[in-house]
Write a protein that holds these residues in place. Structure first.
Motif, PDB file in Angstrom:
ATOM      1  N   ALA A  93      53.519  38.370  53.424  1.00 40.23           N
ATOM      2  CA  ALA A  93      54.529  38.552  51.996  1.00 40.23           C
ATOM      3  C   ALA A  93      55.056  40.641  52.498  1.00 40.23           C
ATOM      4  CB  ALA A  93      53.317  39.353  51.558  1.00 40.23           C
ATOM      5  N   ASN A  94      54.747  41.047  53.709  1.00 41.24           N
ATOM      6  CA  ASN A  94      55.724  41.744  54.155  1.00 41.24           C
ATOM      7  C   ASN A  94      55.621  43.184  53.568  1.00 41.24           C
ATOM      8  OD1 ASN A  94      56.288  40.583  56.669  1.00 41.24           O
ATOM      9  ND2 ASN A  94      57.696  39.316  56.668  1.00 41.24           N
ATOM     10  N   TYR A  95      54.719  43.278  52.105  1.00 39.38           N
ATOM     11  CA  TYR A  95      54.129  44.310  51.816  1.00 39.38           C
ATOM     12  C   TYR A  95      54.768  45.581  52.914  1.00 39.38           C
ATOM     13  CZ  TYR A  95      53.297  41.832  47.993  1.00 39.38           C
ATOM     14  OH  TYR A  95      53.358  40.283  47.077  1.00 39.38           O
ATOM     15  N   ALA A  96      54.928  46.695  52.467  1.00 33.13           N
ATOM     16  CA  ALA A  96      55.363  47.986  52.632  1.00 33.13           C
ATOM     17  C   ALA A  96      53.998  49.080  53.116  1.00 33.13           C
ATOM     18  CB  ALA A  96      56.856  48.673  52.900  1.00 33.13           C
ATOM     19  N   PRO A  97      53.664  49.361  53.219  1.00 34.01           N
ATOM     20  CA  PRO A  97      51.852  50.691  53.438  1.00 34.01           C
ATOM     21  C   PRO A  97      52.618  51.651  51.436  1.00 34.01           C
ATOM     22  CG  PRO A  97      52.900  50.288  55.477  1.00 34.01           C
ATOM     23  CD  PRO A  97      54.283  50.088  54.911  1.00 34.01           C
ATOM     24  N   SER A  98      54.086  51.585  51.160  1.00 36.38           N
ATOM     25  CA  SER A  98      53.979  52.503  50.304  1.00 36.38           C
ATOM     26  C   SER A  98      54.146  51.352  48.310  1.00 36.38           C
ATOM     27  CB  SER A  98      55.982  53.172  50.668  1.00 36.38           C
ATOM     28  OG  SER A  98      56.552  52.489  50.163  1.00 36.38           O
ATOM     29  N   GLU A 101      52.018  46.291  44.984  1.00 36.14           N
ATOM     30  CA  GLU A 101      51.360  45.365  45.095  1.00 36.14           C
ATOM     31  C   GLU A 101      50.657  45.848  46.918  1.00 36.14           C
ATOM     32  OE1 GLU A 101      51.745  43.419  43.071  1.00 36.14           O
ATOM     33  OE2 GLU A 101      52.331  44.477  41.670  1.00 36.14           O
ATOM     34  N   LEU A 102      50.453  46.014  47.212  1.00 36.39           N
ATOM     35  CA  LEU A 102      49.379  46.157  48.358  1.00 36.39           C
ATOM     36  C   LEU A 102      48.267  47.078  47.831  1.00 36.39           C
ATOM     37  CD1 LEU A 102      49.429  45.387  51.922  1.00 36.39           C
ATOM     38  CD2 LEU A 102      50.019  47.353  51.777  1.00 36.39           C
ATOM     39  N   MET A 103      49.021  47.897  47.485  1.00 41.44           N
ATOM     40  CA  MET A 103      47.244  49.144  47.088  1.00 41.44           C
ATOM     41  C   MET A 103      47.140  48.210  45.952  1.00 41.44           C
ATOM     42  SD  MET A 103      47.572  51.143  49.400  1.00 41.44           S
ATOM     43  CE  MET A 103      46.398  52.373  48.448  1.00 41.44           C
ATOM     44  N   LYS A 104      47.983  47.829  45.552  1.00 44.77           N
ATOM     45  CA  LYS A 104      46.814  46.532  44.354  1.00 44.77           C
ATOM     46  C   LYS A 104      45.834  46.112  44.839  1.00 44.77           C
ATOM     47  CE  LYS A 104      47.180  43.950  40.013  1.00 44.77           C
ATOM     48  NZ  LYS A 104      49.004  44.125  39.200  1.00 44.77           N
ATOM     49  N   ARG A 105      46.333  44.790  45.629  1.00 43.85           N
ATOM     50  CA  ARG A 105      45.532  44.587  46.266  1.00 43.85           C
ATOM     51  C   ARG A 105      44.594  44.524  47.219  1.00 43.85           C
ATOM     52  NH1 ARG A 105      44.362  42.838  50.839  1.00 43.85           N
ATOM     53  NH2 ARG A 105      46.338  43.819  52.016  1.00 43.85           N
ATOM     54  N   ILE A 106      44.855  45.616  47.742  1.00 40.05           N
ATOM     55  CA  ILE A 106      43.482  46.122  48.325  1.00 40.05           C
ATOM     56  C   ILE A 106      42.538  46.571  47.350  1.00 40.05           C
ATOM     57  CG2 ILE A 106      42.642  48.798  49.994  1.00 40.05           C
ATOM     58  CD1 ILE A 106      46.058  47.696  51.574  1.00 40.05           C
ATOM     59  N   GLU A 107      42.515  47.584  46.638  1.00 41.76           N
ATOM     60  CA  GLU A 107      41.634  48.184  45.100  1.00 41.76           C
ATOM     61  C   GLU A 107      41.011  46.354  45.063  1.00 41.76           C
ATOM     62  OE1 GLU A 107      44.061  50.810  42.644  1.00 41.76           O
ATOM     63  OE2 GLU A 107      44.694  52.298  44.183  1.00 41.76           O
ATOM     64  N   GLN A 108      41.495  45.709  44.602  1.00 41.96           N
ATOM     65  CA  GLN A 108      41.049  44.587  44.237  1.00 41.96           C
ATOM     66  C   GLN A 108      39.909  43.907  45.143  1.00 41.96           C
ATOM     67  OE1 GLN A 108      44.260  42.216  43.234  1.00 41.96           O
ATOM     68  NE2 GLN A 108      44.253  42.830  40.906  1.00 41.96           N
ATOM     69  N   ASP A 109      40.242  44.131  46.510  1.00 41.11           N
ATOM     70  CA  ASP A 109      39.480  43.988  47.665  1.00 41.11           C
ATOM     71  C   ASP A 109      38.642  44.607  47.900  1.00 41.11           C
ATOM     72  OD1 ASP A 109      41.093  41.597  47.816  1.00 41.11           O
ATOM     73  OD2 ASP A 109      42.345  41.758  50.003  1.00 41.11           O
ATOM     74  N   VAL A 110      38.529  45.772  47.381  1.00 38.37           N
ATOM     75  CA  VAL A 110      37.240  47.020  47.665  1.00 38.37           C
ATOM     76  C   VAL A 110      36.171  46.545  46.936  1.00 38.37           C
ATOM     77  CG1 VAL A 110      37.083  48.620  47.621  1.00 38.37           C
ATOM     78  CG2 VAL A 110      38.562  48.699  49.254  1.00 38.37           C
TER      79      VAL A 110
END
Length: 200
Positions: A93-98, A101-110
């Motif tokens: 997906a090549n999401y940048a750290p900023s 969507e990346l932060m949302k996915r990480i929070e869901q995984d946590v």
């Protein structure tokens, strides 16, 4: 003029034979003899059926198996939106750290990981269980990421902690050339061992 054309045509045919036929046949033959497993994709079989490759990560959703890194397997739009499921099966997906969507996915995984592992604190979760590799297809997780899942696997599989540790050892790949990188566990190989013990 005809003589020049004949020479050019002859040279073309000779080099086509060398580069287009002889060279591919030789390299393929050598690869099949010397590196047969790698040349054929490092495929892993169970009961005569291919279940994956030791080189490509995949997602495991059942509680009795080790969780892998977030994988880009079947991420592609063709996979999600077509009936025959044909199309590219891997990518990133090549999401940048900023990217939100990346932060949302990480929070869901946590949140999901903490729910499945009630004895684990948020700050204890290894980064590789929350982040994809550069390709999104890494088949390994760190030994720390494997061991932090032991309590859950002990509860869901009924296997002893010692047996699960042996599975980790059997599925651990050493450092490249003995010095590069870290020891890491191949998730598919470990889950194959769990499957065999649960179905023996």
């Amino acid at each position: 003029m005809w003589q020049q054309l004949k020479v050019a045509l002859l040279i073309t045919i000779v080099w086509m034979g060398i580069c287009g036929l002889a060279y591919p046949l030789i390299t393929t033959g050598v690869a099949q003899i010397v590196f047969k497993d790698q040349a054929n994709g490092s495929l892993i079989e169970e009961k005569g059926q291919v279940i994956g490759s030791a080189l490509i990560g995949q997602t495991f959703e059942q509680d009795q198996y080790f969780q892998s890194r977030p994988s880009a397997i079947a991420y592609n739009i063709y996979e999600k939106n077509t009936e025959n499921k044909e199309g590219v099966r891997s990518g990133s997906a090549n999401y940048a750290p900023s990217n939100p969507e990346l932060m949302k996915r990480i929070e869901q995984d946590v949140a999901q990981f903490l729910q499945q592992h009630p004895t684990v604190e948020k700050q204890q979760i290894p980064a590789d269980l929350l982040t994809a590799s550069g390709s999104g297809l890494d088949p390994h997780i760190s030994l720390k990421a494997a061991k932090i899942q032991l309590d859950r696997l002990h509860e869901t599989t009924g296997l002893s902690i010692d047996d699960l540790k042996k599975i980790i050892e059997q599925a651990t790949d050493s450092r490249s050339l003995g010095i590069f990188g870290e020891e890491k566990m191949n998730v598919l190989k470990a889950n194959q061992q769990i499957y065999r013990q649960l179905n023996s």
